[in-house]
Each structure stands twice: as C-alpha cells, then as structure tokens.
Design an enzyme around this catalytic site. Structure first.
Site, PDB file in Angstrom:
ATOM      1  N   PHE A 220      -4.129 -23.864  29.840  1.00 53.39           N
ATOM      2  CA  PHE A 220      -4.224 -23.542  28.412  1.00 53.39           C
ATOM      3  C   PHE A 220      -2.816 -23.274  27.910  1.00 53.39           C
ATOM      4  O   PHE A 220      -2.198 -22.273  28.257  1.00 53.39           O
ATOM      5  CB  PHE A 220      -5.117 -22.329  28.133  1.00 53.39           C
TER       6      PHE A 220
ATOM      7  N   LYS B 168       3.704 -14.333  22.362  1.00 53.98           N
ATOM      8  CA  LYS B 168       2.808 -13.182  22.349  1.00 53.98           C
ATOM      9  C   LYS B 168       3.550 -11.842  22.356  1.00 53.98           C
ATOM     10  O   LYS B 168       3.963 -11.368  21.323  1.00 53.98           O
ATOM     11  CB  LYS B 168       1.794 -13.298  23.479  1.00 53.98           C
TER      12      LYS B 168
ATOM     13  N   ASP C 206       5.251 -21.572  31.593  1.00 56.46           N
ATOM     14  CA  ASP C 206       4.627 -21.019  30.390  1.00 56.46           C
ATOM     15  C   ASP C 206       4.247 -19.567  30.704  1.00 56.46           C
ATOM     16  O   ASP C 206       3.203 -19.293  31.290  1.00 56.46           O
ATOM     17  CB  ASP C 206       3.403 -21.839  30.020  1.00 56.46           C
TER      18      ASP C 206
END
Length: 400
Positions: free
Chosen positions: A141, A255, A226
């Site tokens: 994801f 984030k 990531d």
C-alpha cells in the site's frame, strides 16, 4: 450537529462514499483521547495511521504552528522563505542524506520517488528511455493515485481505474529469490514498505531488508523505503529499516512528519539521486511551505531526543507481550508488528475485524480493521501505560 446520527446523515448526503468510517463523530482531542459531539470519550488506538505519533494537540507542535501562522504560511516555491533551508538541512541530517524534495501527502511523495527512480535510471544508470522498471511487493500500500494503484494487488484499490501505468514488476513480499529474479538490466529501483501496514502490519522475515540492500547495491538499483507509516518513531527506531541496520538509497516520508497538524511529505536521498532534477521538472505549490516546514522542524527536533523511539520500544514490548497472550485462546490466531504497532488476526466465529472494531468503539476504544479479519493497533507514542492497559482490557472483554 448536535448528535452523531445528524452529523453522519449530513456527511453521507453530501460527500462521496469512498470511506466507511466507524460511526463516531469526533469534536475534540488531546493526547491519546478523543471526545465526540455528544461528549463521549474514546481512546485513540489508531493515531491517524501513524500521522498522530505525537498525539492530538501536542503543545510543542501547536505552538510552532501558531508562531508561524502569525508570520507567513505560503510563498509557493517561486520565492525562498526563511524556514525552508533549515527544514531541508535538518531532515537530511536526520536521515543521514544530502538532499530533500518536499511534497505534501504520502501519495505525492511516492509519485515523486517513482519519477526520481525513472529519471535516475535514464540519466545516471543509462537505461533506454521509456524502458525503466520498478520492482514492488505484493500486498503493498503506497497510496491511491492512478500510477500507484497500477502496481497494487488490492482489488478494491485497483479495479476499474485502468488503463494502468506500465513499468512495474510485482513479487512476493519477503522473497529474496523472487526479487533477485525480477531485477533486470532495465530495473531502476526496488520500492518496499519495511513493514506492510495496510496488509495487516506484516513484518518481513529476518534478514530480508538487509538482503534487499545487498542485492540492490550489487545490481546498481535504487532501494527506496516507503517509511510513511513505519518511520519517525513508530517501531521504536527513527526508521524501521534500522532494525536491520539498513540505510536505503531513498527514504519516502509523510504522515508523522506533519505532526498530525498539516500534511508534510518528502523524498530524501543523496545528491547523486535527487540531483537529477532541474528547475521546472517537478514541483508542488504547497510543498515545503513555511507552515509545513515550521511544524516538521519541531517534529525533527522531538525525534532527535530519542524519547519517542524509546517510548515506542518499551510500550511496544508491553503491547506485544499482552497481545501474544491472546494467541491460542481461541479468539486471536496471530499477532504481528513491531514497536507500538500491531496487526491482530481475529479467529473465525469471533467476528470480523469490522465487527470487533465496532464492539471496541462501544466500549470507548477506536481501532480500525483491514483485510476482513484483522484489526490494527497503533496508538500515539505519547499514550500513558495505564491507558494502553485499559484499552487492552477492552479488547479482552470484546473477545471473551
């Protein structure tokens, strides 16, 4: 909106139904606790998928934001501003790299990493133009843009958004043999999550990340990590790659970099990688804006103390000890994760992940399900131990 039902009814009438949130309407929050429109308190055990690593309403972050709000919030990259150099310098130093390319959201950072790898492949490695390949892992994801869903194996994220962007090879996560076979002369990068969050907090086999690092170095391929969910303290290290003493060529961050205050993301690498960009070839109006830089600088300063990494380690060890006691009791089949991050697989007959999440919500705890039978637990790193224990008590109760 005076009631939960009123607020949800209005939202469903006027917003696209691209999410299926739990039926709670948050009105305020502080630390690890949220309060809804009817005054009920909930323990946040999700932390905005790690965006809220430092908790809701963190005073240091709010003070940094307020101070910057009074000065200047946006210049665009048409001009310099006085927070930009410090942000790039400090983030590069935190990562042990030389250059930073700031964006806003995690998906933008991943897109930027894809463009970086391709450009590096053509201009540095010498891959024929238009032939670059990037190897990714199944069950990944990385976001939901059209290019990113082109290399997703999640049908909900991918189906009916084609035609898909070519140039990606998908291999099983954790399989070095398959990865080795997939890398060709035209491969420019391997893009991986050090821990796969959306897939259910999947931790790769021991030695996998080190093996990826060795393979990519040997084959002259970029290793792009990531760390949007796994980075910035969540796993007990600044970066999850550190658990195997691995330093990738490229960090993809987001984030928690914005402290739960403002979207901030970045691609961080050395000059021989990010130096391929020239003026006009990539950009973002809001990327690296003064407000974002001010907040992110405070995040970096907080991480430099090591306090939050240590807290994630200690509370994370406690979390996993307690969760693992549930395995074998009939209600939980497996627990995975690292630091203050766990995926808990619910046994058939004890409810779906969604149903368990709803029952926890009724008892004042907020988590979120994924892939049917799994719930994810990722509280803010500032959560008090007694609050964490109370949340675990509620999980035991709903599984009893």
């Amino acid at each position: 909106m005076s009631t939960t039902a009123d607020a949800i009814r209005s939202a469903e009438a006027h917003s696209a139904h691209n999410y299926h949130p739990l039926p709670v309407v948050v009105a305020s929050a502080e630390g690890a606790w949220m309060t809804d429109v009817e005054g009920r308190r909930f323990l946040d055990m999700l932390a905005g998928y790690s965006a809220l690593n430092f908790g809701h309403g963190n005073r240091r972050l709010l003070d940094a934001a307020r101070a910057q709000l009074e000065r200047v919030t946006l210049t665009s990259r048409a001009f310099h501003h006085d927070r930009f150099a410090d942000f790039c310098t400090e983030l590069a130093a935190l990562c042990g790299k030389e250059m930073v390319l700031p964006m806003n959201t995690g998906a933008e950072a991943v897109e930027t990493a894809v463009k970086t790898a391709r450009k590096w492949g053509y201009e540095v490695k010498g891959v024929p133009d238009g032939h670059a390949k990037i190897v990714v892992a199944a069950n990944n994801f990385h976001g939901r843009t059209t290019t990113i869903v082109s290399f997703s194996t999640d049908h909900e994220a991918r189906d009916h958004y084609g035609p898909y962007t070519p140039g990606f090879e998908i291999v099983p996560y954790g399989d070095l043999t398959a990865l080795d076979a997939a890398v060709t002369a035209h491969t420019v990068a391997v893009l991986l999550e050090p821990i796969q969050g959306e897939a259910g907090v999947l931790v790769p086999p021991s030695g996998y990340l080190a093996g990826v690092r060795e393979l990519t170095r040997r084959k002259n391929v970029l290793f792009m990590a990531d760390e949007i969910q796994s980075g910035l303290g969540r796993t007990g290290k600044t970066f999850a790659c550190e658990h195997e003493d691995v330093v990738p060529d490229v960090y993809v961050l987001g984030k928690a970099l914005g402290g739960g205050v403002i979207p901030v993301s970045a691609v961080v690498a050395d000059r021989d990688v990010l130096g391929v960009f020239r003026p006009g070839e990539h950009g973002s109006t809001f990327g690296g804006n003064p407000l974002a830089c001010a907040v992110a600088l405070e995040v970096i300063a907080m991480l430099r103390t090591g306090e939050y990494q240590q807290r994630a380690t200690e509370l994370g060890d406690h979390l996993h000890r307690e969760l693992n006691l549930l395995v074998g009791g009939g209600a939980v089949t497996e627990v995975r994760g690292r630091g203050l991050w766990a995926g808990v697989d619910i046994a058939p007959g004890h409810g779906t992940g969604r149903e368990v999440s709803e029952r926890l919500m009724e008892r004042g705890v907020l988590v979120k399900d994924t892939h049917g039978s799994t719930i994810r637990i990722a509280p803010p790193l500032v959560i008090a131990k007694e609050d964490l224990d109370w949340g675990l008590d509620q999980l035991r109760a709903v599984l009893a």
